[in-house]
Each structure stands twice: as C-alpha cells, then as structure tokens.
Design a protein around this motif. Structure first.
Motif, short mmCIF file in Angstrom:
data_model
loop_
_atom_site.label_atom_id
_atom_site.label_comp_id
_atom_site.label_asym_id
_atom_site.label_seq_id
_atom_site.Cartn_x
_atom_site.Cartn_y
_atom_site.Cartn_z
N VAL A 25 46.55 34.03 32.76
CA VAL A 25 45.21 34.57 32.51
C VAL A 25 45.30 36.04 32.17
O VAL A 25 46.16 36.77 32.67
CB VAL A 25 44.27 34.38 33.73
N ASP A 26 44.41 36.48 31.32
CA ASP A 26 44.24 37.89 31.02
C ASP A 26 43.44 38.49 32.18
O ASP A 26 42.38 37.96 32.53
CB ASP A 26 43.48 38.05 29.70
N ALA A 31 40.31 36.49 33.98
CA ALA A 31 40.22 36.52 35.44
C ALA A 31 38.87 37.09 35.89
O ALA A 31 38.26 36.58 36.83
CB ALA A 31 41.37 37.31 36.03
N ALA A 32 38.42 38.12 35.22
CA ALA A 32 37.14 38.74 35.58
C ALA A 32 35.98 37.77 35.39
O ALA A 32 35.08 37.69 36.24
CB ALA A 32 36.91 40.01 34.77
N VAL A 38 32.58 32.27 39.91
CA VAL A 38 32.84 31.70 41.23
C VAL A 38 32.06 32.45 42.31
O VAL A 38 31.45 31.84 43.18
CB VAL A 38 34.36 31.70 41.53
N ILE A 39 32.06 33.77 42.25
CA ILE A 39 31.35 34.54 43.28
C ILE A 39 29.84 34.30 43.19
O ILE A 39 29.16 34.24 44.22
CB ILE A 39 31.70 36.04 43.22
N LEU A 58 47.20 38.16 41.64
CA LEU A 58 45.89 38.79 41.81
C LEU A 58 45.05 37.89 42.69
O LEU A 58 44.95 36.69 42.44
CB LEU A 58 45.23 38.96 40.43
N VAL A 59 44.46 38.44 43.73
CA VAL A 59 43.56 37.67 44.58
C VAL A 59 42.18 38.30 44.50
O VAL A 59 42.04 39.53 44.50
CB VAL A 59 44.08 37.58 46.04
N THR A 60 41.15 37.45 44.38
CA THR A 60 39.78 37.93 44.27
C THR A 60 38.87 37.12 45.18
O THR A 60 39.25 36.04 45.64
CB THR A 60 39.24 37.84 42.83
N ASN A 61 37.69 37.63 45.41
CA ASN A 61 36.65 36.94 46.16
C ASN A 61 37.05 36.66 47.61
O ASN A 61 36.57 35.71 48.22
CB ASN A 61 36.23 35.65 45.44
#
Length: 71
Positions: A25-26, A31-32, A38-39, A58-61
């Motif tokens: 993923v870019d 990813a953004a 999702v959020i 990269l980890v998010t949320n």
C-alpha cells in the motif's frame, strides 16, 4: 496494563480486533483512505505490513474505539 505497543497489538490480535493487511500500500493515498473508512465505521485496528517506501510496518486506529482507548 501493557508493557509496550507490541503487547497491546498482540492483545488486539487475540481479541480479533486487528486486521493485518499484507498487500503493498502507498502510505499517503491508500493506507490513509483505508484508515479513514475504517475509523469512520468504528472498525478494528489496522496493521499494514507492506508499506511502499518504508522499512517497517504501519499500525493505525489503535485507539479508534472507546474500548481500545480504555485498554
């Protein structure tokens, strides 16, 4: 209580509250946008393992729900 972020992520994995995305993923465009969607839906934490141009995941949320924030 968690000793570090890895321990927190492992607990999310055990709770089925983490989605691992292995596809390339870019980080800016893809990813953004995935994170935004999702959020907005109160979804799980996301772990991107194959981020274009990055030597690390990269980890998010992580704290995107009240339950996770309270953890």
């Amino acid at each position: 209580m968690f000793t570090d972020v890895r321990a927190f992520i492992e607990q999310l994995r055990r709770d089925n509250d983490l989605v691992v995305i292995d596809t390339l993923v870019d980080p800016v465009e893809e990813a953004a946008e995935i994170h935004r969607r999702v959020i907005a839906g109160g979804g799980p934490a996301l772990l991107f393992t194959n981020v274009k141009g990055a030597a690390f995941p990269l980890v998010t949320n992580l704290f995107g729900t009240s339950r996770r924030a309270e953890m």
